[in-house]
Design a protein around this motif. Structure first.
Motif, PDB file in Angstrom:
ATOM      1  N   PRO A  35     -20.869   0.912   1.631  1.00  0.00           N
ATOM      2  CA  PRO A  35     -19.414   0.780   1.716  1.00  0.00           C
ATOM      3  C   PRO A  35     -18.994  -0.110   2.893  1.00  0.00           C
ATOM      4  N   PRO A  36     -17.939  -0.885   2.701  1.00  0.00           N
ATOM      5  CA  PRO A  36     -17.442  -1.692   3.814  1.00  0.00           C
ATOM      6  C   PRO A  36     -16.698  -0.804   4.808  1.00  0.00           C
ATOM      7  N   LEU A  37     -16.547  -1.289   6.003  1.00  0.00           N
ATOM      8  CA  LEU A  37     -15.693  -0.644   6.992  1.00  0.00           C
ATOM      9  C   LEU A  37     -14.256  -0.936   6.578  1.00  0.00           C
ATOM     10  N   VAL A  38     -13.436   0.100   6.457  1.00  0.00           N
ATOM     11  CA  VAL A  38     -12.040  -0.065   6.061  1.00  0.00           C
ATOM     12  C   VAL A  38     -11.169   0.420   7.207  1.00  0.00           C
ATOM     13  N   LEU A  39     -10.285  -0.448   7.672  1.00  0.00           N
ATOM     14  CA  LEU A  39      -9.345  -0.092   8.729  1.00  0.00           C
ATOM     15  C   LEU A  39      -7.935  -0.355   8.239  1.00  0.00           C
ATOM     16  N   VAL A  40      -7.093   0.658   8.338  1.00  0.00           N
ATOM     17  CA  VAL A  40      -5.686   0.530   7.955  1.00  0.00           C
ATOM     18  C   VAL A  40      -4.881   0.643   9.240  1.00  0.00           C
ATOM     19  N   SER A  42      -5.696  -0.127  12.114  1.00  0.00           N
ATOM     20  CA  SER A  42      -6.696   0.341  13.073  1.00  0.00           C
ATOM     21  C   SER A  42      -7.193   1.770  12.816  1.00  0.00           C
ATOM     22  N   LEU A  43      -6.718   2.448  11.774  1.00  0.00           N
ATOM     23  CA  LEU A  43      -7.225   3.773  11.427  1.00  0.00           C
ATOM     24  C   LEU A  43      -8.397   3.621  10.459  1.00  0.00           C
ATOM     25  N   HIS A  44      -9.526   4.248  10.792  1.00  0.00           N
ATOM     26  CA  HIS A  44     -10.714   4.197   9.945  1.00  0.00           C
ATOM     27  C   HIS A  44     -10.442   4.991   8.681  1.00  0.00           C
ATOM     28  N   VAL A  80     -16.002  -5.885   6.189  1.00  0.00           N
ATOM     29  CA  VAL A  80     -14.863  -5.202   6.801  1.00  0.00           C
ATOM     30  C   VAL A  80     -13.612  -5.561   6.015  1.00  0.00           C
ATOM     31  N   ILE A  81     -12.810  -4.566   5.720  1.00  0.00           N
ATOM     32  CA  ILE A  81     -11.515  -4.780   5.084  1.00  0.00           C
ATOM     33  C   ILE A  81     -10.452  -4.252   6.035  1.00  0.00           C
ATOM     34  N   LEU A  82      -9.606  -5.148   6.507  1.00  0.00           N
ATOM     35  CA  LEU A  82      -8.492  -4.759   7.365  1.00  0.00           C
ATOM     36  C   LEU A  82      -7.223  -4.780   6.532  1.00  0.00           C
ATOM     37  N   ILE A  83      -6.541  -3.669   6.506  1.00  0.00           N
ATOM     38  CA  ILE A  83      -5.284  -3.572   5.769  1.00  0.00           C
ATOM     39  C   ILE A  83      -4.164  -3.447   6.791  1.00  0.00           C
ATOM     40  N   HIS A  84      -3.251  -4.400   6.739  1.00  0.00           N
ATOM     41  CA  HIS A  84      -2.103  -4.410   7.646  1.00  0.00           C
ATOM     42  C   HIS A  84      -0.878  -3.996   6.838  1.00  0.00           C
ATOM     43  N   THR A  85      -0.237  -2.901   7.263  1.00  0.00           N
ATOM     44  CA  THR A  85       0.932  -2.436   6.531  1.00  0.00           C
ATOM     45  C   THR A  85       2.189  -3.147   7.013  1.00  0.00           C
ATOM     46  N   LYS A  86       3.216  -3.054   6.205  1.00  0.00           N
ATOM     47  CA  LYS A  86       4.504  -3.645   6.557  1.00  0.00           C
ATOM     48  C   LYS A  86       5.098  -2.888   7.742  1.00  0.00           C
ATOM     49  N   PRO A  87       5.999  -3.538   8.499  1.00  0.00           N
ATOM     50  CA  PRO A  87       6.635  -2.857   9.629  1.00  0.00           C
ATOM     51  C   PRO A  87       7.313  -1.557   9.179  1.00  0.00           C
TER      52      PRO A  87
END
Length: 166
Positions: A35-40, A42-44, A80-87
């Motif tokens: 599995p890739p590292l997933v950060l939302v 900065s939350l794992h 690594v998958i970085l997910i950036h949420t909307k403000p």
């Protein structure tokens, strides 16, 4: 890895909608190597524990190979998958979910399911505030094999909305 990323992006909205279809099926979008590292924000998290409407995502960054290793060390060896949420997107972890839905302390040791599917590592659950329909203590759950069935077992079930809301 490229095919995995394309599949992931295609499946995220569909996965949210399919979560409520009957019969429920368990599927995995984890690549065969791991599995890739997933950060939302900065939350794992893990892909199978992410309760987040695609409408709350501002952008996703994907790193693989040497770039993932350089940035994240051994944790990034499968990408690594970085997910950036909307403000102004509020995210919840497991304790906050249990608090918000008034699960009593005496029940918090129970195993956790999302849409009746057992989650092996609930500390990786990340949810958008509006992306949970209900959380309740119930008996019985769906299992992948009949030998795991225990209709008397109590567990905490997190139910996601049937339709993705904006």
């Amino acid at each position: 890895m490229n095919r995995f990323i394309i599949c992931l992006l295609a499946l995220l909205p569909a996965a949210a909608l399919r979560a409520q279809e009957k019969p429920r099926t368990v599927f995995s979008i984890t690549p065969p190597e791991g599995p890739p590292l997933v950060l939302v924000d900065s939350l794992h998290a893990a892909l199978n524990t992410l309760l987040l409407s695609p409408y709350r995502i501002e952008r996703m960054d994907v790193y693989k190979g040497k770039e993932a290793l350089d940035r994240y060390g051994d944790k990034g060896k499968y990408g690594v998958i970085l997910i950036h949420t909307k403000p102004n997107t509020s995210l919840l972890r497991m304790t906050e979910i249990l608090d918000r839905f008034h699960i009593p302390p005496s029940d918090r040791q129970l195993r956790i399911c999302i849409n009746e599917i057992l989650i092996p590592d609930p500390k990786l659950i990340v949810a958008g505030v509006g992306d949970i329909e209900s959380v309740e203590v119930v008996k019985g759950r769906r299992t992948e094999t009949l030998n795991e069935t225990d209709s008397q077992e109590r567990f905490i079930n997190i139910k996601s909305p049937a339709a993705v809301k904006k």
